[in-house]
Design an enzyme around this catalytic site. Structure first.
Site, short mmCIF file in Angstrom:
data_model
loop_
_atom_site.label_atom_id
_atom_site.label_comp_id
_atom_site.label_asym_id
_atom_site.label_seq_id
_atom_site.Cartn_x
_atom_site.Cartn_y
_atom_site.Cartn_z
N GLY A 199 1.29 -3.47 5.21
CA GLY A 199 1.87 -4.71 5.74
C GLY A 199 0.76 -5.66 6.13
O GLY A 199 -0.41 -5.44 5.81
N LYS A 215 -2.14 -6.42 -19.27
CA LYS A 215 -1.85 -7.07 -17.99
C LYS A 215 -2.99 -8.02 -17.61
O LYS A 215 -2.76 -9.06 -17.03
CB LYS A 215 -1.67 -6.02 -16.89
CG LYS A 215 -1.33 -6.60 -15.52
CD LYS A 215 -0.07 -7.45 -15.56
CE LYS A 215 0.19 -8.13 -14.25
NZ LYS A 215 1.26 -9.16 -14.36
N LYS A 236 7.55 -16.73 -21.01
CA LYS A 236 8.21 -15.49 -20.55
C LYS A 236 9.11 -14.93 -21.64
O LYS A 236 9.12 -13.75 -21.95
CB LYS A 236 9.07 -15.78 -19.32
CG LYS A 236 8.53 -15.52 -17.98
CD LYS A 236 7.93 -14.18 -17.80
CE LYS A 236 6.65 -14.22 -17.02
NZ LYS A 236 5.56 -14.99 -17.43
N CYS A 268 0.87 -1.17 0.00
CA CYS A 268 0.00 0.00 0.00
C CYS A 268 0.91 1.22 0.00
O CYS A 268 2.11 1.12 0.20
CB CYS A 268 -0.86 0.04 1.26
SG CYS A 268 -1.87 -1.42 1.48
#
Ligand code: AGP
Length: 606
Positions: free
Chosen positions: A101, A601, A483, A2
């Site tokens: 957190g 995305k 990838k 955050c």
């Protein structure tokens, strides 16, 4: 992750906080809020949605005041909503807290506070902090904060304000980043440098368990025992854009380097006294008598599903069907209430995956979602959710979300194995011990990135690359191939190594790059013979293998060895060099790594 911003000075705090949060939206963007001391009251405004929703609201209803804190959220506990947004306040409204957190013992603290008479207005772990500070407050804010921090387990970066102490802000951190910006007649708190770069380039880097008290003209920093800490001023010489990437050139490399932390954040709240502590809302009788497990996903998430298939069948003996969502949904699949259906999705919004989930749900299957986005569509429509706590993944190519998906599949497997009796205490302890070492083993691989960078420098101009692997290594070969092709545009294919003789070996010619994944100890000899086969046709072999694969390393032209863990968990480690290889090939080719052509995305359309 955050974003946190705090301001104390002579300017309008809300304006500076919003400006700073805009630079931190890459850390989280599902809701935002501010708390400002304004005319002897602590005013809090917080809104679900992007930061713009809050900013527009504050345009209409501004909060005057020169001291305040703000937050932009990436939900981990409690779906995005106004109530779950930060700041969180004490019941009296005198104290406000913003947090980045995970408080691992928040449920116990919440229960105890409720028994002490506190009432909660949110589902978040953070709210316990506001009530604890209130509980410990006897006139001194610093003392109350210190007592509170001693009760917290997990990670935190905090900014705290109180109407009873309108001339200070308090900042504290453990395991989550936090800095203090040094201004002229004003000072700042921020999760990260980009938030305050427009205001100051002088910062104190707050270390774990340090606490800072900010006044307009002074900053005092203490260790966890209250002893003053003398700190050097860090002069930031980054520009804003590179600062958002933490000084890295691209989000992708930043997110690869975050993998040890992402793995730790996803793992540690789910381990307790050496056992897996995972609450999935799936009836134990179904787990014991399930007919089949079906795993459906797309792209990189699908490759995590393949690992899941091998691992679950090997360990639990349950048949596992894994399929690409866009195929699954149109083949009129056999699925019923006797099946457990797992969807894996970083975004939780992939159209094909969501459609497959809805189909399986209609047919009565129990749905488990593994996703990185709290409140995403799959998380709301599944019967049970397991979050990867990788933090926002900005780069189009999925890296830290993938390794935490693998970890989540393993944890789910262990949980089900224990319920079924397939995994006894000894095996569970062996598995938990092995998983507990994975984050530091991942760190060890990442510290070897220069070697991988040089290997990419040797090969980035090739046109074709082939990945080979057997069993779990074949799953990693498929992910490594995806990838490479999606961010370097090098044509790449993955083959089951045993399939070479059935056609693909015709592609091998002098100098062809063949990347062999070899981590399954029982298959080293087989894989070694595949290396000999392709080398006999002129291939250049790069092995990505475990440190114990001596024969493979001897035969390969070059190799990247990764630390050894249980064979079944090796994909988490062997996939990381494939991510780094793809990244550095893309950089060498001058491609926009974070936004490769034609890709999005999240594929929210079919
Ligand atoms: C990953 O590198 C790719 N960008 C892509 O394959 C992705 O994994 C796929 O679109 C699935 O996305 P999801 O995990 O958000 O559902």
């Amino acid at each position: 992750m955050c974003g946190i911003v705090g301001y104390i000075g002579n300017k309008q705090a809300a304006d500076i906080i919003i400006e700073g949060l805009e630079k931190l939206e890459y850390r989280g963007y599902d809701s935002a809020g501010v708390a400002v001391i304004s005319q002897d009251t602590l005013k809090v405004t917080k809104k679900q949605g992007r930061l713009k929703v809050l900013a527009d609201f504050l345009e209409e209803e501004p909060i005057e005041g020169t001291i305040g804190i703000g937050h932009t959220r990436w939900a981990t506990h409690g779906a995005p909503s106004d109530e779950n947004s930060h700041p969180h306040t004490s019941m009296s409204g005198d104290i406000a807290v913003v947090h980045n957190g995970i408080i691992e013992n928040y449920m116990q603290l919440r229960q105890w506070l409720i028994e002490e008479g506190y009432t909660f207005t949110s589902e978040t772990d953070t709210e316990v902090i506001a009530h604890l500070i209130d509980h410990h407050y006897k006139g001194g804010l610093m003392a109350a904060v210190q007592k509170t921090l001693r009760q917290l387990e997990g990670s935190y970066a905090l900014a705290i304000t109180s109407i009873k102490h309108p001339d200070i802000l308090i900042a504290a951190r453990k395991d989550s980043p936090l800095i203090v910006g040094i201004g002229e007649g004003e000072n700042f708190i921020a999760s990260d440098i980009p938030a305050i770069l427009n205001r100051t380039r002088k910062v104190y880097l707050i270390e774990d368990k340090e606490i800072a008290i900010l006044e307009k003209d002074t900053i005092s920093i203490f260790d966890e025992y209250g002893v003053t800490v003398q700190k050097d001023v860090f002069e930031v010489d980054w520009d804003v854009e590179s600062a958002e990437k933490g000084g890295y050139k691209h989000f992708m490399i930043k997110e690869i380097l975050e993998e040890p932390k992402a793995l730790r954040d996803t793992l540690s709240p789910r381990l307790k006294d050496g056992k897996v502590d995972l609450d999935i809302d799936i009836d134990e009788e179904l787990i014991k008598n399930v007919r089949r497990i079906i795993i459906v996903a797309c792209g990189t998430a699908y490759h995590a599903g393949i690992v899941g298939k091998y691992a679950i069948e090997k360990t639990l003996g349950i048949p596992v069907e894994v399929d690409i969502a866009s195929e699954y949904r149109y083949r009129d699949p056999v699925v019923s209430s006797r099946d457990i259906f797992i969807v894996i999705s970083q975004s939780g919004e992939t159209a094909d995956t969501l459609a497959a989930l809805r189909m399986a749900k209609r047919k009565g299957a129990k749905i488990i979602a593994i996703t990185n986005v709290v409140g995403s569509s799959v998380s709301r429509e599944a019967d049970s959710v397991m979050y990867t706590w990788a933090g926002p993944e900005i780069a189009v190519a999925s890296t830290k979300a993938h390794t935490t998906q693998l970890l989540s599949v393993y944890l789910l497997m262990i949980k089900m194995g224990v319920v079924r009796g397939d995994i006894d205490d000894a095996l569970q302890k062996q598995m938990v011990d092995a998983l507990g070492k994975i984050p530091e083993q991942a760190q060890e691989i990442i510290e070897n990135e220069e070697t991988i960078k040089m290997m990419a420098h040797r090969h980035y101009s090739i046109h074709d690359a082939y990945f080979l692997g057997r069993n779990l290594d074949f799953a990693v070969a498929q992910e490594g191939s995806l990838k490479l092709k999606e961010i370097s545009y090098i044509h790449s294919e993955a083959f089951a190594a045993g399939e070479l003789k059935h056609g693909p070996i015709a592609l091998i010619e002098e100098g062809t790059l063949v990347i062999v994944i070899a981590s399954q100890s029982s298959l080293y000899e087989k894989t070694a013979s595949n290396i000999k086969e392709v080398k006999a046709r002129g291939a250049h072999v790069m092995a990505i293998c475990s440190e114990s694969a001596d024969m493979v390393m001897t035969l390969a032209d070059e190799h990247i060895a990764v630390p050894v863990t249980m064979d079944i968990f090796m994909p988490i480690l062997t996939v990381i060099p494939t991510q780094l290889l793809a990244y550095y090939c893309s950089v060498e080719r001058g491609i926009d790594v974070d936004k490769p052509r034609n890709l999005a995305k999240s594929v929210t359309v079919e």
